[in-house]
Design a protein around this motif. Structure first.
Motif, PDB file in Angstrom:
ATOM      1  N   TYR A  38     -30.557 -50.677  -9.620  1.00 15.59           N
ATOM      2  CA  TYR A  38     -30.807 -49.247  -9.783  1.00 15.59           C
ATOM      3  C   TYR A  38     -29.955 -48.480  -8.783  1.00 15.59           C
ATOM      4  O   TYR A  38     -30.002 -48.734  -7.578  1.00 15.59           O
ATOM      5  CB  TYR A  38     -32.289 -48.950  -9.553  1.00 15.59           C
ATOM      6  N   PRO A  42     -29.527 -44.676  -7.809  1.00 19.15           N
ATOM      7  CA  PRO A  42     -30.010 -43.313  -8.053  1.00 19.15           C
ATOM      8  C   PRO A  42     -28.897 -42.276  -8.071  1.00 19.15           C
ATOM      9  O   PRO A  42     -29.009 -41.260  -8.755  1.00 19.15           O
ATOM     10  CB  PRO A  42     -30.986 -43.087  -6.890  1.00 19.15           C
ATOM     11  N   GLN A  51     -26.202 -42.307  -9.497  1.00 19.81           N
ATOM     12  CA  GLN A  51     -25.547 -42.226 -10.805  1.00 19.81           C
ATOM     13  C   GLN A  51     -26.480 -41.687 -11.891  1.00 19.81           C
ATOM     14  O   GLN A  51     -26.070 -41.547 -13.034  1.00 19.81           O
ATOM     15  CB  GLN A  51     -25.040 -43.628 -11.219  1.00 19.81           C
ATOM     16  N   ARG A  52     -27.733 -41.394 -11.535  1.00 16.85           N
ATOM     17  CA  ARG A  52     -28.689 -40.920 -12.533  1.00 16.85           C
ATOM     18  C   ARG A  52     -28.448 -39.442 -12.845  1.00 16.85           C
ATOM     19  O   ARG A  52     -27.956 -38.685 -11.992  1.00 16.85           O
ATOM     20  CB  ARG A  52     -30.128 -41.116 -12.048  1.00 16.85           C
ATOM     21  N   TRP A  95     -30.422 -36.847 -13.121  1.00 14.33           N
ATOM     22  CA  TRP A  95     -31.118 -35.867 -12.282  1.00 14.33           C
ATOM     23  C   TRP A  95     -30.418 -35.688 -10.928  1.00 14.33           C
ATOM     24  O   TRP A  95     -30.404 -34.595 -10.375  1.00 14.33           O
ATOM     25  CB  TRP A  95     -32.580 -36.294 -12.080  1.00 14.33           C
ATOM     26  N   TYR A  96     -29.857 -36.769 -10.382  1.00 13.38           N
ATOM     27  CA  TYR A  96     -29.180 -36.698  -9.088  1.00 13.38           C
ATOM     28  C   TYR A  96     -27.876 -35.922  -9.210  1.00 13.38           C
ATOM     29  O   TYR A  96     -27.581 -35.033  -8.401  1.00 13.38           O
ATOM     30  CB  TYR A  96     -28.919 -38.126  -8.587  1.00 13.38           C
ATOM     31  N   SER A 138     -32.620 -31.482 -15.295  1.00  6.75           N
ATOM     32  CA  SER A 138     -31.635 -32.366 -15.929  1.00  6.75           C
ATOM     33  C   SER A 138     -31.719 -32.238 -17.443  1.00  6.75           C
ATOM     34  O   SER A 138     -32.674 -31.672 -17.989  1.00  6.75           O
ATOM     35  CB  SER A 138     -31.907 -33.823 -15.529  1.00  6.75           C
ATOM     36  N   TYR A 153     -33.171 -37.380 -20.822  1.00  9.95           N
ATOM     37  CA  TYR A 153     -32.597 -38.726 -20.748  1.00  9.95           C
ATOM     38  C   TYR A 153     -33.723 -39.745 -20.836  1.00  9.95           C
ATOM     39  O   TYR A 153     -34.901 -39.382 -20.812  1.00  9.95           O
ATOM     40  CB  TYR A 153     -31.818 -38.906 -19.439  1.00  9.95           C
ATOM     41  N   ASP A 194     -36.050 -42.618 -19.382  1.00  9.13           N
ATOM     42  CA  ASP A 194     -36.524 -43.065 -18.079  1.00  9.13           C
ATOM     43  C   ASP A 194     -36.107 -44.511 -17.813  1.00  9.13           C
ATOM     44  O   ASP A 194     -36.098 -45.343 -18.722  1.00  9.13           O
ATOM     45  CB  ASP A 194     -38.053 -42.945 -18.022  1.00  9.13           C
ATOM     46  N   PHE A 195     -35.805 -44.820 -16.536  1.00 10.48           N
ATOM     47  CA  PHE A 195     -35.279 -46.152 -16.166  1.00 10.48           C
ATOM     48  C   PHE A 195     -36.277 -47.262 -16.468  1.00 10.48           C
ATOM     49  O   PHE A 195     -35.901 -48.342 -16.913  1.00 10.48           O
ATOM     50  CB  PHE A 195     -34.934 -46.152 -14.670  1.00 10.48           C
ATOM     51  N   THR A 203     -36.211 -34.138 -15.679  1.00  9.36           N
ATOM     52  CA  THR A 203     -36.439 -34.162 -14.233  1.00  9.36           C
ATOM     53  C   THR A 203     -36.045 -32.837 -13.604  1.00  9.36           C
ATOM     54  O   THR A 203     -34.962 -32.309 -13.861  1.00  9.36           O
ATOM     55  CB  THR A 203     -35.627 -35.299 -13.579  1.00  9.36           C
ATOM     56  N   ASP A 210     -40.404 -36.118 -12.080  1.00 11.70           N
ATOM     57  CA  ASP A 210     -40.256 -36.489 -13.489  1.00 11.70           C
ATOM     58  C   ASP A 210     -41.438 -36.010 -14.308  1.00 11.70           C
ATOM     59  O   ASP A 210     -42.590 -36.073 -13.873  1.00 11.70           O
ATOM     60  CB  ASP A 210     -40.180 -38.012 -13.652  1.00 11.70           C
TER      61      ASP A 210
END
Length: 663
Positions: A175, A177, A179-180, A182-183, A195, A198, A200-201, A209, A229
């Motif tokens: 994981y 974060p 690259q997500r 929301w970040y 965001s 998308y 969720d992981f 988010t 979230d």
């Protein structure tokens, strides 16, 4: 004179109808009344129905879309407030991405706003990530951690109501974060932002988010992002399903691109293409109302990007008229959605009975004559039925001593007699049942207590609770525990000189005293093997003083051995000697749990366990040998004597110490 003939007519009716069934008396007159009334009402209702339907549909659509808009505004306001609080803590260095400090604050946010799915923060420099979320099934809370100790993977832990870590759940895989979506969205804007939708992981459900960039205390350097979230599709689905959109009506929310955000249907909002899971377009929905309404908007060349005001229209699906309302929803944080409500015309027809004064007047005229005739009969029938109803209500309240007297109609006489018999049977059965339930309840409670005590004698309570919840794999990693191994010196030669029963009785006396010490210091006995005894401190519930508790128990175990002498066993007074015990102690990390499907046993695994065993086997009779790790934890509160460096089998040279007592 009129009153005389009326009473005479009533007496004649009683004689005529005394042996006629209750069904006949009630059905015939009221059937004529209903037929006349419904015929007139239906005729005029049909003429005015269409206009009433359109008016009602308009009001319902206006109200429902306004409620959806209000709910969405509530959903998007709270997450930004939470992010602001968390970024303030982050910038002041109050969030520890390793120990989980301040996680109880994250947990409190979710408890206060149950529609939130997760609250978390991520660090820019290291990619560290920590947060709290609901579990996949929504039954408990999880701690989410990603740092260099997890090798870049997302680790999930169960937590208690205070946010303290309890046990390891699973490794969710790599994981990153940073690259997500929301970040990146928060990093790019430098302010509060939502965001795009998308997946969720962990849950692979459509998620949105709210995220906010975090800067250092001087506001100059970007240090990370905090996010909140919402499984928006699921939260909105539950809200939309409770709106009461007619009998078969549906509501759904789409992006301007046609992407489905949420709907009141139970259909899946995602589809799997190869190894990829994608959010579907509204035109791909399995629900016919959602799918056909979306297609109608596109086929009629309605440009979804230009709808800035509420719109209403109707169209037909399979020759059935559908009423549609569209309401734009947007705010200053990036939302640009359309709320769509579609209700079939048929949903409103059942509510159209009478809407004009003329219909009401005709209904009254149609009811006057049947009502006069029915009142005389209903008066005659209602009294015994009322008595029966009162008696039934009294029985329902627990007053079983009821008797009903009825005259007149045949069915009512039979019913009264049967009712009285039934009440007597109920009284008898209730008394017998009460007695039997009381007996069975006592038996079940007694057996349950026995089972609970037996299970807790075998396993720790926390582990027993997990087994009762049918958890298949029960194992967790404990980072800091202290293990004690003890062995009775000279016990093996002694076993060849005394009977087995006497030998077992001696062991039972010794180990029972040890068990009392384990209970005294709240330690966990693991097992006994022959004349060896194993106990551990710091699990299954972590504690800070596990090493001190083990040290205290070891010192008292030496004192207990003074109560046991060889002469008492062998009968040799001249050669009376005390039994001696050899003890080894080590501190470290272990894996603890229950494996297999039969004859459960709580056990430990790990290098720390092996070293503790070596400390015992390489020790001296009557001494307590500890490793340097345990020594460092206890050296300021206990007396030690250095033994020096010894060669430990399988471990090489190690520095060990003798534990002598408390300071």
């Amino acid at each position: 004179m009129l009153a005389f003939y009326l009473r005479r007519f009533q007496r004649q009716l009683k004689r005529i109808f005394s042996n006629i069934s209750l069904r006949t008396i009630l059905v015939v007159p009221f059937l004529l009344q209903v037929a006349l009334t419904v015929g007139l009402v239906g005729y005029f209702s049909f003429r005015n129905g269409e206009a009433a339907v359109r008016d009602l549909a308009f009001q319902l659509r206006q109200e429902l879309t306004a409620r959806i808009d209000q709910q969405l505004q509530a959903y998007i306001r709270i997450p930004h407030q939470i992010n602001k609080l968390n970024t303030d803590s982050f910038s002041q260095g109050q969030i520890d991405f390793y120990s989980g400090e301040r996680i109880n604050v994250f947990l409190q946010h979710i408890k206060n706003s149950p529609y939130l799915n997760a609250v978390y923060c991520a660090e820019e420099e290291t990619g560290n990530f920590i947060g709290v979320s609901w579990s996949d099934d929504g039954s408990f809370f999880e701690l989410m951690i990603r740092n260099n100790q997890t090798n870049g993977n997302m680790h999930l832990y169960g937590i208690d109501v205070r946010g303290d870590r309890l046990y390891f759940l699973r490794d969710a895989g790599p994981y990153e974060p940073r690259q997500r979506p929301w970040y990146r969205a928060a990093q790019a804007t430098g302010k509060s932002v939502w965001s795009d939708i998308y997946l969720d992981f962990t849950t692979q459900l459509p998620t949105i988010t709210a995220s906010l960039s975090t800067y250092d205390g001087w506001g100059n350097r970007f240090i990370g992002v905090c996010g909140t979230d919402i499984l928006l599709s699921e939260e909105l689905r539950r809200f939309l399903q409770n709106l009461g959109i007619g009998k078969t009506g549906e509501a759904f929310i789409i992006e301007r691109s046609g992407l489905l955000v949420s709907s009141s249907t139970d259909d899946s909002m995602t589809r799997k293409i190869g190894d990829q899971i994608q959010i579907i377009q509204a035109t791909e929905s399995e629900n016919i109302l959602v799918r056909e309404t979306a297609k109608y908007l596109i086929n009629k060349n309605l440009n979804l990007h230009t709808i800035n005001q509420p719109k209403q229209f109707d169209f037909k699906i399979k020759r059935e008229r559908q009423f549609v309302q569209i309401l734009p929803f947007s705010n200053g944080h990036g939302f640009d959605w359309l709320i769509v409500l579609v209700v079939p015309e048929d949903d409103f027809m059942a509510t159209i009975n009478a809407s004009k004064r003329t219909t009401i007047l005709l209904c009254i005229l149609a009811l006057i004559f049947p009502t006069i005739f029915s009142i005389m009969i209903a008066r005659w029938i209602s009294l015994p039925i009322s008595n029966l109803s009162d008696a039934s209500q009294a029985i329902a309240q627990g007053k079983l001593q009821q008797k009903v007297h009825a005259n007149g109609i045949k069915e009512l006489r039979i019913l009264a007699k049967s009712f009285n018999m039934m009440t007597q049977q109920v009284q008898d059965a209730f008394s017998a049942l009460e007695k039997r339930v009381e007996e069975r309840t006592f038996e079940l409670r007694y057996e349950k207590d026995k089972s609970e005590k037996l299970l807790l004698n075998i396993l720790p309570k926390a582990i027993a609770d997990q087994l009762k919840n049918e958890q298949k794999t029960i194992a967790c990693s404990m980072e800091n525990v202290t293990i004690l191994f003890a062995d009775i010196v000279g016990f093996t030669p002694l076993s060849a000189r005394i009977p087995p029963i006497q030998l077992v009785e001696l062991l039972n006396q010794m180990f029972s005293r040890f068990d009392e010490l384990a209970d005294k210091y709240s330690l966990e006995k693991i097992k006994t093997i022959g004349d060896a005894y194993m106990v551990v401190g710091g699990l299954p519930i972590p504690r800070d003083d596990h090493a001190e508790a083990i040290a205290d128990m070891a010192l008292e175990m030496q004192q207990i051995m003074d109560d046991f002498k060889t002469c008492k066993i062998l009968g040799n007074i001249s050669g009376c000697e005390h039994f001696q015990i050899r003890i080894g102690i080590n501190t470290g990390s272990v894996v603890a749990g229950v494996i297999g499907i039969k004859k459960f046993s709580y056990d430990l695994w790990g290098n720390a366990v092996n070293i503790a065993s070596r400390m015992e086997s390489s020790g001296k009779p009557g001494s307590i040998q500890v490793t340097d790790i345990t020594y460092e934890r206890l050296k300021y509160r206990y007396k030690f004597k250095p033994r020096g460096t010894i060669n430990v089998k399988g471990k090489g040279n190690m520095t060990t110490y003798w534990l002598l007592g408390k300071i």
